[in-house]
Design a protein around this motif. Structure first.
Motif, PDB file in Angstrom:
ATOM      1  N   GLY A   1       0.781  -1.220   0.000  1.00 43.51           N
ATOM      2  CA  GLY A   1       0.000   0.000   0.000  1.00 43.51           C
ATOM      3  C   GLY A   1       0.820   1.281   0.000  1.00 43.51           C
ATOM      4  O   GLY A   1       0.275   2.362   0.193  1.00 43.51           O
ATOM      5  N   LEU A   2       2.140   1.195  -0.219  1.00 45.11           N
ATOM      6  CA  LEU A   2       2.998   2.373  -0.253  1.00 45.11           C
ATOM      7  C   LEU A   2       2.599   3.269  -1.424  1.00 45.11           C
ATOM      8  O   LEU A   2       2.410   2.805  -2.534  1.00 45.11           O
ATOM      9  CB  LEU A   2       4.462   1.959  -0.415  1.00 45.11           C
ATOM     10  CG  LEU A   2       5.462   3.091  -0.617  1.00 45.11           C
ATOM     11  CD1 LEU A   2       5.682   3.820   0.700  1.00 45.11           C
ATOM     12  CD2 LEU A   2       6.763   2.557  -1.151  1.00 45.11           C
ATOM     13  N   ARG A   3       2.434   4.556  -1.159  1.00 44.12           N
ATOM     14  CA  ARG A   3       2.124   5.515  -2.224  1.00 44.12           C
ATOM     15  C   ARG A   3       3.428   5.924  -2.883  1.00 44.12           C
ATOM     16  O   ARG A   3       4.318   6.469  -2.240  1.00 44.12           O
ATOM     17  CB  ARG A   3       1.413   6.735  -1.644  1.00 44.12           C
ATOM     18  CG  ARG A   3       0.987   7.689  -2.716  1.00 44.12           C
ATOM     19  CD  ARG A   3       0.044   8.734  -2.170  1.00 44.12           C
ATOM     20  NE  ARG A   3      -0.348   9.570  -3.302  1.00 44.12           N
ATOM     21  CZ  ARG A   3      -0.390  10.868  -3.252  1.00 44.12           C
ATOM     22  NH1 ARG A   3      -0.099  11.503  -2.142  1.00 44.12           N
ATOM     23  NH2 ARG A   3      -0.740  11.552  -4.310  1.00 44.12           N
ATOM     24  N   TYR A   4       3.544   5.657  -4.191  1.00 46.91           N
ATOM     25  CA  TYR A   4       4.795   5.896  -4.899  1.00 46.91           C
ATOM     26  C   TYR A   4       5.077   7.375  -5.111  1.00 46.91           C
ATOM     27  O   TYR A   4       6.157   7.849  -4.851  1.00 46.91           O
ATOM     28  CB  TYR A   4       4.811   5.190  -6.247  1.00 46.91           C
ATOM     29  CG  TYR A   4       4.896   3.689  -6.145  1.00 46.91           C
ATOM     30  CD1 TYR A   4       5.903   3.085  -5.422  1.00 46.91           C
ATOM     31  CD2 TYR A   4       3.967   2.890  -6.773  1.00 46.91           C
ATOM     32  CE1 TYR A   4       5.989   1.709  -5.320  1.00 46.91           C
ATOM     33  CE2 TYR A   4       4.050   1.518  -6.686  1.00 46.91           C
ATOM     34  CZ  TYR A   4       5.058   0.937  -5.962  1.00 46.91           C
ATOM     35  OH  TYR A   4       5.138  -0.416  -5.875  1.00 46.91           O
ATOM     36  N   GLU A   5       4.099   8.111  -5.625  1.00 42.04           N
ATOM     37  CA  GLU A   5       4.332   9.521  -5.930  1.00 42.04           C
ATOM     38  C   GLU A   5       3.948  10.351  -4.711  1.00 42.04           C
ATOM     39  O   GLU A   5       2.788  10.634  -4.465  1.00 42.04           O
ATOM     40  CB  GLU A   5       3.537   9.949  -7.156  1.00 42.04           C
ATOM     41  CG  GLU A   5       3.945  11.308  -7.649  1.00 42.04           C
ATOM     42  CD  GLU A   5       3.400  11.612  -9.040  1.00 42.04           C
ATOM     43  OE1 GLU A   5       3.733  12.670  -9.551  1.00 42.04           O
ATOM     44  OE2 GLU A   5       2.662  10.800  -9.593  1.00 42.04           O
ATOM     45  N   VAL A   6       4.944  10.752  -3.953  1.00 42.72           N
ATOM     46  CA  VAL A   6       4.729  11.468  -2.707  1.00 42.72           C
ATOM     47  C   VAL A   6       4.106  12.835  -2.956  1.00 42.72           C
ATOM     48  O   VAL A   6       3.248  13.289  -2.211  1.00 42.72           O
ATOM     49  CB  VAL A   6       6.069  11.617  -1.948  1.00 42.72           C
ATOM     50  CG1 VAL A   6       5.877  12.358  -0.655  1.00 42.72           C
ATOM     51  CG2 VAL A   6       6.679  10.260  -1.704  1.00 42.72           C
ATOM     52  N   GLU A   7       4.554  13.521  -4.012  1.00 47.57           N
ATOM     53  CA  GLU A   7       4.052  14.849  -4.352  1.00 47.57           C
ATOM     54  C   GLU A   7       4.079  14.999  -5.864  1.00 47.57           C
ATOM     55  O   GLU A   7       4.781  14.244  -6.554  1.00 47.57           O
ATOM     56  CB  GLU A   7       4.924  15.928  -3.701  1.00 47.57           C
ATOM     57  CG  GLU A   7       6.358  15.848  -4.125  1.00 47.57           C
ATOM     58  CD  GLU A   7       7.275  16.755  -3.317  1.00 47.57           C
ATOM     59  OE1 GLU A   7       8.321  17.124  -3.859  1.00 47.57           O
ATOM     60  OE2 GLU A   7       6.942  17.078  -2.185  1.00 47.57           O
ATOM     61  N   PRO A   8       3.315  15.949  -6.409  1.00 45.32           N
ATOM     62  CA  PRO A   8       3.361  16.151  -7.862  1.00 45.32           C
ATOM     63  C   PRO A   8       4.778  16.510  -8.311  1.00 45.32           C
ATOM     64  O   PRO A   8       5.462  17.309  -7.686  1.00 45.32           O
ATOM     65  CB  PRO A   8       2.409  17.332  -8.085  1.00 45.32           C
ATOM     66  CG  PRO A   8       1.501  17.323  -6.909  1.00 45.32           C
ATOM     67  CD  PRO A   8       2.327  16.801  -5.758  1.00 45.32           C
ATOM     68  N   GLY A   9       5.211  15.887  -9.363  1.00 48.29           N
ATOM     69  CA  GLY A   9       6.554  16.145  -9.880  1.00 48.29           C
ATOM     70  C   GLY A   9       7.646  15.385  -9.148  1.00 48.29           C
ATOM     71  O   GLY A   9       8.826  15.678  -9.306  1.00 48.29           O
ATOM     72  N   TYR A  10       7.265  14.405  -8.341  1.00 45.97           N
ATOM     73  CA  TYR A  10       8.234  13.659  -7.538  1.00 45.97           C
ATOM     74  C   TYR A  10       9.278  12.962  -8.408  1.00 45.97           C
ATOM     75  O   TYR A  10      10.442  12.883  -8.049  1.00 45.97           O
ATOM     76  CB  TYR A  10       7.498  12.632  -6.668  1.00 45.97           C
ATOM     77  CG  TYR A  10       8.395  11.790  -5.817  1.00 45.97           C
ATOM     78  CD1 TYR A  10       9.022  12.332  -4.704  1.00 45.97           C
ATOM     79  CD2 TYR A  10       8.637  10.461  -6.120  1.00 45.97           C
ATOM     80  CE1 TYR A  10       9.850  11.565  -3.906  1.00 45.97           C
ATOM     81  CE2 TYR A  10       9.453   9.691  -5.343  1.00 45.97           C
ATOM     82  CZ  TYR A  10      10.056  10.245  -4.232  1.00 45.97           C
ATOM     83  OH  TYR A  10      10.883   9.484  -3.452  1.00 45.97           O
ATOM     84  N   PHE A  11       8.857  12.465  -9.553  1.00 45.96           N
ATOM     85  CA  PHE A  11       9.759  11.686 -10.394  1.00 45.96           C
ATOM     86  C   PHE A  11      10.494  12.526 -11.437  1.00 45.96           C
ATOM     87  O   PHE A  11      11.079  11.979 -12.364  1.00 45.96           O
ATOM     88  CB  PHE A  11       9.007  10.550 -11.084  1.00 45.96           C
ATOM     89  CG  PHE A  11       8.640   9.442 -10.145  1.00 45.96           C
ATOM     90  CD1 PHE A  11       9.611   8.631  -9.602  1.00 45.96           C
ATOM     91  CD2 PHE A  11       7.322   9.229  -9.781  1.00 45.96           C
ATOM     92  CE1 PHE A  11       9.290   7.611  -8.728  1.00 45.96           C
ATOM     93  CE2 PHE A  11       6.988   8.218  -8.915  1.00 45.96           C
ATOM     94  CZ  PHE A  11       7.968   7.405  -8.381  1.00 45.96           C
TER      95      PHE A  11
END
Length: 89
Positions: free
Chosen positions: A9-19
């Motif tokens: 259940g880990l959320r991959y994209e912590v914030e917009p533009g994370y990657f």
């Protein structure tokens, strides 16, 4: 990529533009592969003409783009997020 890990259940994209930083990893991976291919062509192909380098390296870059996309995101996630994984899960 999944929005959440199907296992934990880990959320991959912590914030917009994370990657966005994964672009730098992607650039390094692509550059490394192109460099290795260039050296192989230089030494095994007896320094062919410039169009041969382009004709070999460009299609390889296009073919590995989907793999490079995922690998760069995974590397960025591991490098920046500092996720601790428990063995055996």
């Amino acid at each position: 990529m999944y929005e959440l890990c199907p296992h934990c259940g880990l959320r991959y994209e912590v914030e917009p533009g994370y990657f966005v930083g994964a672009m730098y990893v992607s650039y390094a991976v692509s550059g490394g592969i192109a460099l290795v291919l260039g050296f192989l062509l230089f030494y095994l192909g007896n320094d062919p003409q410039g169009w041969v380098y382009a004709a070999v390296i460009a299609p390889v870059m296009v073919l590995i783009a989907p793999i490079n996309f995922r690998i760069s995101r995974v590397v960025w996630l591991h490098y920046v997020a500092g996720i601790n994984y428990v063995k055996g899960l």
